[in-house]
Scaffold this motif. Structure first.
Motif, short mmCIF file in Angstrom:
data_model
loop_
_atom_site.label_atom_id
_atom_site.label_comp_id
_atom_site.label_asym_id
_atom_site.label_seq_id
_atom_site.Cartn_x
_atom_site.Cartn_y
_atom_site.Cartn_z
N ASP A 131 18.75 -5.45 7.57
CA ASP A 131 20.06 -4.80 7.63
C ASP A 131 19.87 -3.36 8.11
N ALA A 132 19.97 -3.16 9.41
CA ALA A 132 19.67 -1.86 10.00
C ALA A 132 20.90 -1.00 10.21
N GLU A 133 22.03 -1.37 9.61
CA GLU A 133 23.25 -0.59 9.79
C GLU A 133 23.06 0.87 9.36
N TRP A 134 22.23 1.06 8.37
CA TRP A 134 22.02 2.42 7.86
C TRP A 134 21.46 3.35 8.93
N ARG A 135 20.72 2.81 9.87
CA ARG A 135 20.11 3.66 10.90
C ARG A 135 21.17 4.35 11.75
N ALA A 136 22.30 3.69 11.92
CA ALA A 136 23.38 4.28 12.71
C ALA A 136 24.39 5.03 11.86
N ARG A 137 24.60 4.59 10.63
CA ARG A 137 25.72 5.11 9.85
C ARG A 137 25.34 6.10 8.75
N LEU A 138 24.08 6.17 8.37
CA LEU A 138 23.68 7.15 7.37
C LEU A 138 23.71 8.54 8.01
N SER A 139 24.44 9.46 7.40
CA SER A 139 24.58 10.79 8.00
C SER A 139 23.25 11.52 8.04
N GLY A 140 23.16 12.49 8.94
CA GLY A 140 21.94 13.28 9.04
C GLY A 140 21.64 14.01 7.75
N ARG A 141 22.69 14.54 7.10
CA ARG A 141 22.49 15.25 5.84
C ARG A 141 21.95 14.31 4.77
N ALA A 142 22.54 13.11 4.67
CA ALA A 142 22.09 12.15 3.67
C ALA A 142 20.64 11.73 3.93
N TYR A 143 20.29 11.52 5.20
CA TYR A 143 18.92 11.15 5.54
C TYR A 143 17.95 12.23 5.08
N THR A 144 18.32 13.49 5.33
CA THR A 144 17.45 14.60 4.94
C THR A 144 17.29 14.69 3.43
N VAL A 145 18.40 14.53 2.71
CA VAL A 145 18.37 14.62 1.25
C VAL A 145 17.49 13.51 0.66
N VAL A 146 17.71 12.28 1.11
CA VAL A 146 16.95 11.15 0.57
C VAL A 146 15.46 11.32 0.88
N THR A 147 15.16 11.72 2.11
CA THR A 147 13.75 11.89 2.50
C THR A 147 13.08 12.97 1.67
N ALA A 148 13.79 14.08 1.43
CA ALA A 148 13.22 15.17 0.65
C ALA A 148 12.94 14.73 -0.79
N VAL A 149 13.87 14.01 -1.40
CA VAL A 149 13.71 13.58 -2.79
C VAL A 149 12.59 12.55 -2.91
N ALA A 150 12.55 11.61 -1.96
CA ALA A 150 11.60 10.50 -2.03
C ALA A 150 10.27 10.79 -1.36
N ALA A 151 10.10 12.02 -0.84
CA ALA A 151 8.94 12.36 -0.02
C ALA A 151 7.59 11.99 -0.61
N PRO A 152 7.36 12.15 -1.93
CA PRO A 152 6.02 11.85 -2.46
C PRO A 152 5.54 10.42 -2.20
#
Length: 322
Positions: free
Chosen positions: A273-294
């Motif tokens: 389900d790759a819908e998130w690649r198009a519809r997840l906002s840039g801000r949300a992508y950055t937030v999730v990546t920062a929190v889950a980075a470890p």
């Protein structure tokens, strides 16, 4: 009495555990039980539907299993599990584990919980596939007498899981007043980090009892990954339920609780389900990546966002996620 072998799917929600559990339930020697930590509340107390489609109290399979279990107050057991498994108790649980002590202290309800798994094994003669996911509940199962625990750590890209949590989805097809929770993306990312990190700490040091599978790898090669999981936890299946590449043939299971997609039957496509690649906002992508980075890189996921498609695909959301 021989030990009850339990294959416990651990990790974060919306990582594909429902589909993988249902697929495993199609194999000889495996029983897809669903999220058994919720049996007492959602099954016994609330009488929600079994995976076969009928209400829990009306399912002959579960009637037979429950008849083998000592009488107990389901509301009491459910409340006790909520208290014992809450997130704020996780640091103490991990410290006990690191000292080599039982991760959870013994409790009077443990005898009834152990009896549930023994009754399931007696009824099915199969490996019990429990998709409860929550690491503390898996740790509890590991302390129960007669349980032989194998852990399948199912991982999915945290950006995909955060996006999936934002969808409106009913509980077992219920009306909008009974929706599954929709945490904000930062909280979904934090839960992804905490539960996957706890799973690693509890079991990754025992490779004979721990197997990690990425949902993306399962989607890419479902037959190979399914056979790998089966060989890890139980008998090598003679047949696999994949009539053609990219599709699976599903019969009804008796799974209790979990994503509503556990009710799907027939020939079902397996897609990422790759819908998130198009519809997840840039801000949300950055937030999730920062929190889950470890753990993002440890699990082989990119930190930088791949180039977004020019437009959203318009494809319907994949109902197979767990």
């Amino acid at each position: 009495m021989s030990a009850v072998r339990v294959l416990y799917l651990a990790g974060s929600g919306r990582s594909g555990s429902t589909l993988i559990t249902t697929v495993l339930g199609q194999l000889d020697g495996f029983f897809a039980a669903g999220e058994l930590r919720y049996l007492w509340q959602r099954g016994v107390a609330e009488n929600r539907p079994c995976g076969c489609g009928v209400r829990f109290a009306d399912c002959p399979f579960w009637a037979s299993v429950m008849a083998e279990i000592p009488a107990a107050a389901p509301a009491r057991i459910a409340a006790g599990l909520r208290t014992r498994l809450r997130m704020r108790a996780l640091p103490a649980l991990l410290r006990r584990h690191d000292r080599g002590a039982p991760a959870l202290a013994a409790h009077p309800d443990d005898a009834v919980i152990a009896a549930l798994y023994a009754a399931l094994a007696g009824e099915t003669g199969a490996v019990i596939v429990d998709s409860s996911k929550l690491p503390p509940y898996g740790a509890l199962l590991g302390t129960l007498p007669g349980v032989e625990l194998y852990v399948l750590h199912v991982v999915r890209d945290p950006r995909a899981t955060a996006f999936s949590w934002r969808r409106r989805r009913g509980l077992d097809g219920a009306a909008d007043d009974r929706l599954m929770s929709r945490p904000p993306v930062w909280k979904a990312a934090l839960l992804w980090l905490v539960w996957n990190g706890a799973t690693l700490r509890l079991w990754a040091g025992r490779p004979e009892r721990y197997l990690r599978v990425r949902y993306e790898d399962f989607v890419a090669a479902p037959a190979a990954v399914t056979r790998r999981i089966a060989r890890f936890a139980g008998p090598d299946p003679a047949e696999l339920p994949f009539p053609a590449p990219g599709v699976v043939r599903l019969a009804a299971t008796h799974s209790v609780a979990g994503n509503p997609s556990r009710h799907r039957v027939g020939t079902v496509p397996i897609t990422d389900d790759a819908e998130w690649r198009a519809r997840l906002s840039g801000r949300a992508y950055t937030v999730v990546t920062a929190v889950a980075a470890p753990l993002v890189r440890r699990f082989g996921y990119p930190v930088r966002r791949p180039r977004r498609p020019a437009a959203a695909s318009g494809r319907r959301p994949n109902p197979q996620e767990g």
